[in-house]
Design an enzyme around this catalytic site. Sequence first.
Site, PDB file in Angstrom:
ATOM      1  N   HIS A 141       0.871  -1.176   0.000  1.00 51.57           N
ATOM      2  CA  HIS A 141       0.000   0.000   0.000  1.00 51.57           C
ATOM      3  C   HIS A 141       0.914   1.234   0.000  1.00 51.57           C
ATOM      4  O   HIS A 141       2.033   1.171   0.508  1.00 51.57           O
ATOM      5  CB  HIS A 141      -0.817  -0.068   1.302  1.00 51.57           C
ATOM      6  CG  HIS A 141      -1.904   0.948   1.437  1.00 51.57           C
ATOM      7  ND1 HIS A 141      -1.662   2.253   1.798  1.00 51.57           N
ATOM      8  CD2 HIS A 141      -3.249   0.859   1.292  1.00 51.57           C
ATOM      9  CE1 HIS A 141      -2.812   2.899   1.870  1.00 51.57           C
ATOM     10  NE2 HIS A 141      -3.790   2.077   1.561  1.00 51.57           N
ATOM     11  N   ASP A 218       2.856  -4.790   8.100  1.00 47.85           N
ATOM     12  CA  ASP A 218       1.609  -4.029   7.978  1.00 47.85           C
ATOM     13  C   ASP A 218       0.468  -5.048   8.083  1.00 47.85           C
ATOM     14  O   ASP A 218       0.254  -5.840   7.165  1.00 47.85           O
ATOM     15  CB  ASP A 218       1.610  -3.306   6.627  1.00 47.85           C
ATOM     16  CG  ASP A 218       0.271  -2.677   6.288  1.00 47.85           C
ATOM     17  OD1 ASP A 218      -0.680  -2.808   7.082  1.00 47.85           O
ATOM     18  OD2 ASP A 218       0.167  -2.064   5.209  1.00 47.85           O
ATOM     19  N   GLN A 221      -4.683  -5.533   6.743  1.00 52.28           N
ATOM     20  CA  GLN A 221      -5.659  -6.389   6.072  1.00 52.28           C
ATOM     21  C   GLN A 221      -5.762  -7.771   6.700  1.00 52.28           C
ATOM     22  O   GLN A 221      -6.477  -8.626   6.195  1.00 52.28           O
ATOM     23  CB  GLN A 221      -5.309  -6.520   4.579  1.00 52.28           C
ATOM     24  CG  GLN A 221      -5.431  -5.217   3.815  1.00 52.28           C
ATOM     25  CD  GLN A 221      -6.805  -4.589   3.904  1.00 52.28           C
ATOM     26  OE1 GLN A 221      -7.801  -5.285   4.165  1.00 52.28           O
ATOM     27  NE2 GLN A 221      -6.888  -3.289   3.717  1.00 52.28           N
ATOM     28  N   LYS A 244     -10.228  -0.756  10.824  1.00 53.38           N
ATOM     29  CA  LYS A 244     -10.388  -1.918   9.950  1.00 53.38           C
ATOM     30  C   LYS A 244     -10.720  -3.185  10.747  1.00 53.38           C
ATOM     31  O   LYS A 244     -10.883  -4.253  10.184  1.00 53.38           O
ATOM     32  CB  LYS A 244      -9.108  -2.131   9.131  1.00 53.38           C
ATOM     33  CG  LYS A 244      -8.879  -1.038   8.080  1.00 53.38           C
ATOM     34  CD  LYS A 244      -7.759  -1.416   7.152  1.00 53.38           C
ATOM     35  CE  LYS A 244      -7.135  -0.259   6.422  1.00 53.38           C
ATOM     36  NZ  LYS A 244      -7.936   0.304   5.335  1.00 53.38           N
ATOM     37  N   CYS A 384      -4.897   2.630  -3.438  1.00 51.90           N
ATOM     38  CA  CYS A 384      -3.618   3.093  -2.887  1.00 51.90           C
ATOM     39  C   CYS A 384      -2.474   2.154  -3.239  1.00 51.90           C
ATOM     40  O   CYS A 384      -1.534   1.975  -2.452  1.00 51.90           O
ATOM     41  CB  CYS A 384      -3.688   3.305  -1.375  1.00 51.90           C
ATOM     42  SG  CYS A 384      -4.847   4.569  -0.922  1.00 51.90           S
TER      43      CYS A 384
END
Lengths: 429, 128
Positions: A141, A218, A221, A244, A384
């Site tokens: 991202h 990261d 997700q 999220k 993104c």
Amino acid sequence: MFLPESTIDSVPQYANVSASANDSAIVSSCKSSFPLLVSQPKLVYFDSAATTQKPQEVIDALQDFYETANANPHRGVYALSVSATNAYAAARETVAEFLGARNEEIVFVRNATEGINLVMHSWAQQHVKQGDTILLTEMEHHSNLVPWQVVAKEKGARLDFIPLTPEGLLDMNVARSLLMKKPVLLALTHVSNVLGSINPVKQLVQLAHTVGAKVLLDACQSVAHMPVNVQEFGVDFMVFSGHKIYGPTGSGVVYIKKELHAELVPFLFGGDMIQEVHWHDSSFAAMPYLLEAGTPPVAEAVGLARAIDFVRALGWDWIQTHEQELMITCLNGLRAMPQVKILGTTTPAMRSGLIAFNLGDMHAHDVASVLDDAGVCIRSGHHCCMPLHEKLGIAASCRVSFGVYNSREDIVAFLNALTKACEVFKLEQ
Amino acid sequence: MYQEMILDYYRNPRHFGELDSPDVQHREANPLCGDIIEVQMKVKNGAVNQACFQGKGCAISQAAVSMLMEHVQGKPVSEVHAFSKEQMLDLLGIPVSYARLKCALLGFKVMKMCTCKHLGRELGEGFA
């Protein structure tokens, strides 16, 4: 382009028919916890990868904090300030326990982007030197790419990228050889927000550590969809956005391994992060307060902790089974439409509950507009990830992503709307 | 929104291409969707002698700029410069939702930049 080669029908491990009836009851009870979805029963919300809807208990937690415990934490000696301090500390404990971390390893920020910027300023700016390499992947991202471009330019370092296989997974052979060049940092996503690919984090961390590279993960997700345990992965830094994982906006988390705490410098300066202040000099607080300048987002942290409780109550077994089932049903439906080109692997075990695709020669925004008319919210654009889309030779893509509240009925509504879109765009069936 | 005419302009864009030695040209991208439009113009006696565009993007953005190119051929540059957003939306002839206004007006903005460059004027407000 990533074209579906392997068949997904041969991997029925999650598509458990007997679980479906039970699943349907849990979904409908789960959905009833989300006021926005209750008040808009026809809405199909398929953009949880961008942000999730919020359960009533998270909304209540925010309200409850302001109604019963609001004061500035770490400041007052009065009982109310102590309540706020305790609520904030309890939120940190919940997050730490959820991730397998220690309390002092958890820093609250606004979102993952701020978290990566924090790692950039507090650690990377001090440790990346001229000639060093920062290793990323081709599926990052922008938030895990742009900060490293800035560091690389400032320091005279270089960026390398682990490439993708034609299936949309990380090319582990190239990853090994890039790691042999001894990068100072490997920064990668756990799950791609476009391809859905689940990366072999544990394996990559082991490889990275053998060459002395630190690893930033990261987890935006993945954190709401699968267990993320910092000890099991062995990562040095980890970030995610609270919104999220059914939490409030403005709540984000950075995990920093304790062994690195001595190497950190403050990100922001001012109140709450100090030990002693004199006219010309100051000393700073210990972790995690060192990196939390100013009045922190207390209500947001409390809301995030409640969201984590919500996820834990549902349990990973149910969440993973449910979301895999949705993903497989959706993949099957999409693969039955010849106009649909799916991005990423079609092997369910390798992907999370999000699917990006394109429809014929239509731009993703046109598709999303027609789906919006049918009450189906999907993401369209480059998500993104502009360089990734460029690599795939496309300007944009459509993306559906699932949350605990989605049902098989939602998938049916979406596929029907997509069939309608083919008619509107006069695409050959 | 997706009438046959819009899809026709999207799939068979009019005035799509490149000019030899254009008098003025401009290129803009919409970072939200990745739409890109470049407009080139030849001016003769104060009027648009030839105008064409290149680019990629959604049906709305591509159809709108293609229609605009047709519309401006032969018109005085000052008249093209005075062409308003409302007139552009009228020309497009479909209801455009708020979320898609930028798509509908990207080509218009690029055209406006061309006339500004040619007339030596500033773009003015309302073109974020």
